[in-house]
Scaffold this motif. Structure first.
Motif, PDB file in Angstrom:
ATOM      1  N   ASP A  25       5.286   1.304  -7.910  1.00  0.00           N
ATOM      2  CA  ASP A  25       5.691  -0.122  -7.147  1.00  0.00           C
ATOM      3  C   ASP A  25       4.448  -0.249  -6.096  1.00  0.00           C
ATOM      4  OD1 ASP A  25       8.019  -0.238  -8.511  1.00  0.00           O
ATOM      5  OD2 ASP A  25       9.316   0.378  -6.799  1.00  0.00           O
ATOM      6  N   GLY A  26       4.218   0.627  -5.567  1.00  0.00           N
ATOM      7  CA  GLY A  26       3.127   0.506  -4.493  1.00  0.00           C
ATOM      8  C   GLY A  26       1.668   0.066  -5.029  1.00  0.00           C
ATOM      9  N   ILE A  27       1.306   0.531  -6.203  1.00  0.00           N
ATOM     10  CA  ILE A  27       0.028  -0.204  -6.911  1.00  0.00           C
ATOM     11  C   ILE A  27       0.159  -1.581  -7.244  1.00  0.00           C
ATOM     12  CG2 ILE A  27      -1.407   0.262  -9.009  1.00  0.00           C
ATOM     13  CD1 ILE A  27      -2.020   1.976  -6.758  1.00  0.00           C
ATOM     14  N   CYS A  28       1.493  -1.678  -8.063  1.00  0.00           N
ATOM     15  CA  CYS A  28       1.597  -2.923  -8.444  1.00  0.00           C
ATOM     16  C   CYS A  28       1.477  -4.153  -7.345  1.00  0.00           C
ATOM     17  CB  CYS A  28       3.047  -3.238  -9.063  1.00  0.00           C
ATOM     18  SG  CYS A  28       3.032  -2.257 -10.827  1.00  0.00           S
ATOM     19  N   ARG A  29       2.406  -4.068  -6.206  1.00  0.00           N
ATOM     20  CA  ARG A  29       2.123  -4.746  -5.132  1.00  0.00           C
ATOM     21  C   ARG A  29       0.858  -4.985  -4.614  1.00  0.00           C
ATOM     22  NH1 ARG A  29       6.568  -1.577  -3.283  1.00  0.00           N
ATOM     23  NH2 ARG A  29       5.081  -0.582  -1.933  1.00  0.00           N
ATOM     24  N   SER A  30       0.248  -3.951  -4.263  1.00  0.00           N
ATOM     25  CA  SER A  30      -1.228  -3.735  -3.479  1.00  0.00           C
ATOM     26  C   SER A  30      -2.231  -4.564  -4.457  1.00  0.00           C
ATOM     27  CB  SER A  30      -1.751  -2.432  -3.278  1.00  0.00           C
ATOM     28  OG  SER A  30      -0.494  -2.011  -2.486  1.00  0.00           O
ATOM     29  N   PHE A  31      -2.284  -4.322  -5.853  1.00  0.00           N
ATOM     30  CA  PHE A  31      -3.138  -4.733  -6.711  1.00  0.00           C
ATOM     31  C   PHE A  31      -3.068  -5.960  -7.642  1.00  0.00           C
ATOM     32  CE2 PHE A  31      -5.580  -0.520  -7.098  1.00  0.00           C
ATOM     33  CZ  PHE A  31      -5.977  -0.505  -6.152  1.00  0.00           C
ATOM     34  N   ILE A  76     -11.371  -4.536  -0.069  1.00  0.00           N
ATOM     35  CA  ILE A  76     -10.774  -3.730   1.091  1.00  0.00           C
ATOM     36  C   ILE A  76      -9.550  -3.788   1.578  1.00  0.00           C
ATOM     37  CG2 ILE A  76     -11.442  -2.821   3.396  1.00  0.00           C
ATOM     38  CD1 ILE A  76     -14.304  -3.353   2.655  1.00  0.00           C
ATOM     39  N   PRO A  77      -8.809  -5.081   1.691  1.00  0.00           N
ATOM     40  CA  PRO A  77      -7.593  -5.047   2.139  1.00  0.00           C
ATOM     41  C   PRO A  77      -6.608  -4.518   0.855  1.00  0.00           C
ATOM     42  CG  PRO A  77      -8.745  -7.287   2.843  1.00  0.00           C
ATOM     43  CD  PRO A  77      -9.748  -6.536   1.972  1.00  0.00           C
ATOM     44  N   ALA A  78      -6.813  -4.853  -0.239  1.00  0.00           N
ATOM     45  CA  ALA A  78      -6.111  -4.388  -1.259  1.00  0.00           C
ATOM     46  C   ALA A  78      -6.018  -2.763  -1.336  1.00  0.00           C
ATOM     47  CB  ALA A  78      -6.533  -5.014  -2.638  1.00  0.00           C
ATOM     48  N   ARG A  79      -7.267  -2.244  -1.210  1.00  0.00           N
ATOM     49  CA  ARG A  79      -7.297  -0.863  -1.282  1.00  0.00           C
ATOM     50  C   ARG A  79      -6.797  -0.144   0.258  1.00  0.00           C
ATOM     51  NH1 ARG A  79     -12.630  -1.733  -2.762  1.00  0.00           N
ATOM     52  NH2 ARG A  79     -13.435  -0.850  -0.728  1.00  0.00           N
ATOM     53  N   ARG A  80      -6.699  -1.120   1.261  1.00  0.00           N
ATOM     54  CA  ARG A  80      -6.107  -0.506   2.373  1.00  0.00           C
ATOM     55  C   ARG A  80      -4.622  -0.637   2.229  1.00  0.00           C
ATOM     56  NH1 ARG A  80      -8.620  -3.894   5.914  1.00  0.00           N
ATOM     57  NH2 ARG A  80     -10.200  -2.430   6.390  1.00  0.00           N
ATOM     58  N   GLU A  81      -4.178  -1.487   1.498  1.00  0.00           N
ATOM     59  CA  GLU A  81      -2.613  -1.785   1.330  1.00  0.00           C
ATOM     60  C   GLU A  81      -2.033  -0.567   0.381  1.00  0.00           C
ATOM     61  OE1 GLU A  81       0.725  -4.924  -0.760  1.00  0.00           O
ATOM     62  OE2 GLU A  81      -1.348  -5.680   0.309  1.00  0.00           O
ATOM     63  N   ALA A  82      -2.895  -0.525  -0.674  1.00  0.00           N
ATOM     64  CA  ALA A  82      -2.501   0.634  -1.682  1.00  0.00           C
ATOM     65  C   ALA A  82      -2.497   2.132  -0.756  1.00  0.00           C
ATOM     66  CB  ALA A  82      -3.685   0.753  -2.916  1.00  0.00           C
ATOM     67  N   ALA A  83      -3.418   2.300  -0.075  1.00  0.00           N
ATOM     68  CA  ALA A  83      -3.472   3.663   0.732  1.00  0.00           C
ATOM     69  C   ALA A  83      -2.076   3.744   1.474  1.00  0.00           C
ATOM     70  CB  ALA A  83      -4.795   3.817   1.392  1.00  0.00           C
ATOM     71  N   PHE A 106     -11.486   5.363  -7.067  1.00  0.00           N
ATOM     72  CA  PHE A 106     -12.853   5.383  -7.964  1.00  0.00           C
ATOM     73  C   PHE A 106     -12.802   4.022  -8.610  1.00  0.00           C
ATOM     74  CE2 PHE A 106     -11.423   9.790  -6.989  1.00  0.00           C
ATOM     75  CZ  PHE A 106     -12.680  10.425  -7.185  1.00  0.00           C
ATOM     76  N   ASP A 107     -13.437   3.074  -7.948  1.00  0.00           N
ATOM     77  CA  ASP A 107     -13.678   1.958  -8.601  1.00  0.00           C
ATOM     78  C   ASP A 107     -14.538   1.636  -9.615  1.00  0.00           C
ATOM     79  OD1 ASP A 107     -11.732   1.089  -6.580  1.00  0.00           O
ATOM     80  OD2 ASP A 107     -13.169   0.419  -5.319  1.00  0.00           O
ATOM     81  N   ARG A 108     -14.277   0.918 -10.577  1.00  0.00           N
ATOM     82  CA  ARG A 108     -15.436   0.541 -11.816  1.00  0.00           C
ATOM     83  C   ARG A 108     -15.441  -0.806 -11.999  1.00  0.00           C
ATOM     84  NH1 ARG A 108     -17.812   4.873 -11.242  1.00  0.00           N
ATOM     85  NH2 ARG A 108     -16.684   6.626 -11.787  1.00  0.00           N
ATOM     86  N   ALA A 109     -16.454  -1.298 -12.330  1.00  0.00           N
ATOM     87  CA  ALA A 109     -16.733  -2.754 -13.051  1.00  0.00           C
ATOM     88  C   ALA A 109     -16.130  -2.701 -14.448  1.00  0.00           C
ATOM     89  CB  ALA A 109     -18.340  -2.835 -12.865  1.00  0.00           C
ATOM     90  N   LYS A 110     -15.918  -3.728 -14.799  1.00  0.00           N
ATOM     91  CA  LYS A 110     -15.408  -3.753 -16.265  1.00  0.00           C
ATOM     92  C   LYS A 110     -16.020  -3.662 -17.285  1.00  0.00           C
ATOM     93  CE  LYS A 110     -11.802  -7.279 -15.086  1.00  0.00           C
ATOM     94  NZ  LYS A 110     -10.929  -8.248 -15.593  1.00  0.00           N
ATOM     95  N   ASP A 111     -17.629  -3.598 -17.203  1.00  0.00           N
ATOM     96  CA  ASP A 111     -18.530  -2.916 -18.175  1.00  0.00           C
ATOM     97  C   ASP A 111     -18.686  -1.567 -18.186  1.00  0.00           C
ATOM     98  OD1 ASP A 111     -20.017  -2.744 -15.625  1.00  0.00           O
ATOM     99  OD2 ASP A 111     -21.673  -3.689 -16.482  1.00  0.00           O
ATOM    100  N   GLU A 112     -18.012  -0.885 -16.962  1.00  0.00           N
ATOM    101  CA  GLU A 112     -17.970   0.690 -17.062  1.00  0.00           C
ATOM    102  C   GLU A 112     -16.578   1.283 -17.557  1.00  0.00           C
ATOM    103  OE1 GLU A 112     -20.535   1.451 -13.147  1.00  0.00           O
ATOM    104  OE2 GLU A 112     -18.797   0.678 -12.729  1.00  0.00           O
TER     105      GLU A 112
END
Length: 126
Positions: A25-31, A76-83, A106-112
């Motif tokens: 639930d937290g990840i879905c809301r934040s991201f 950053i706001p989305a990661r802050r909210e998720a944390a 651990f953020d990744r670009a779509k080509d990674e």
């Protein structure tokens, strides 16, 4: 994706379900993603398999919990909210303090990232 690894003391299956619900639930809301994209991995770390400050297990006081969030880059706001969305419920469900819980992104670009053998960036329209 996102994939979440939780390195923490073992929990009974009923409590794991509560963790799964709270984290999803937290990840879905934040991201702004659907629950079908979220996968959790419970990596049980018994006190005998944990050390902090050179001390093993129970001698360390409360066992630290390490949460890894593997996902495409978010703001950053989305990661802050998720944390914030993960820390409070996980601390409660594991019976520890927020101070003992760390969330690393651990953020990744779509080509990674590849799914089913194809880079995620290749699935995007050019």
């Amino acid at each position: 994706m996102p994939y979440i690894e939780i390195l923490a003391p073992p929990l009974p299956v009923e409590r794991r379900q509560q963790v799964a619900t709270a984290v999803t639930d937290g990840i879905c809301r934040s991201f702004s993603v659907g629950p079908e994209t979220v996968t959790l991995y419970f990596l049980d770390i018994a006190p005998s398999a944990y050390a902090h400050a050179g001390m093993m297990g129970p001698a360390t006081g409360e066992q630290r919990i390490f949460v890894k969030v593997h996902a495409y880059r978010r703001s950053i706001p989305a990661r802050r909210e998720a944390a914030a969305a993960l820390t409070a419920p996980l601390a409660t469900l594991y019976g520890t303090t927020a101070k003992a819980l760390a969330v690393y992104f651990f953020d990744r670009a779509k080509d990674e990232v590849a799914h089913a053998g194809f880079l995620s960036s290749d699935a995007e329209p050019s």
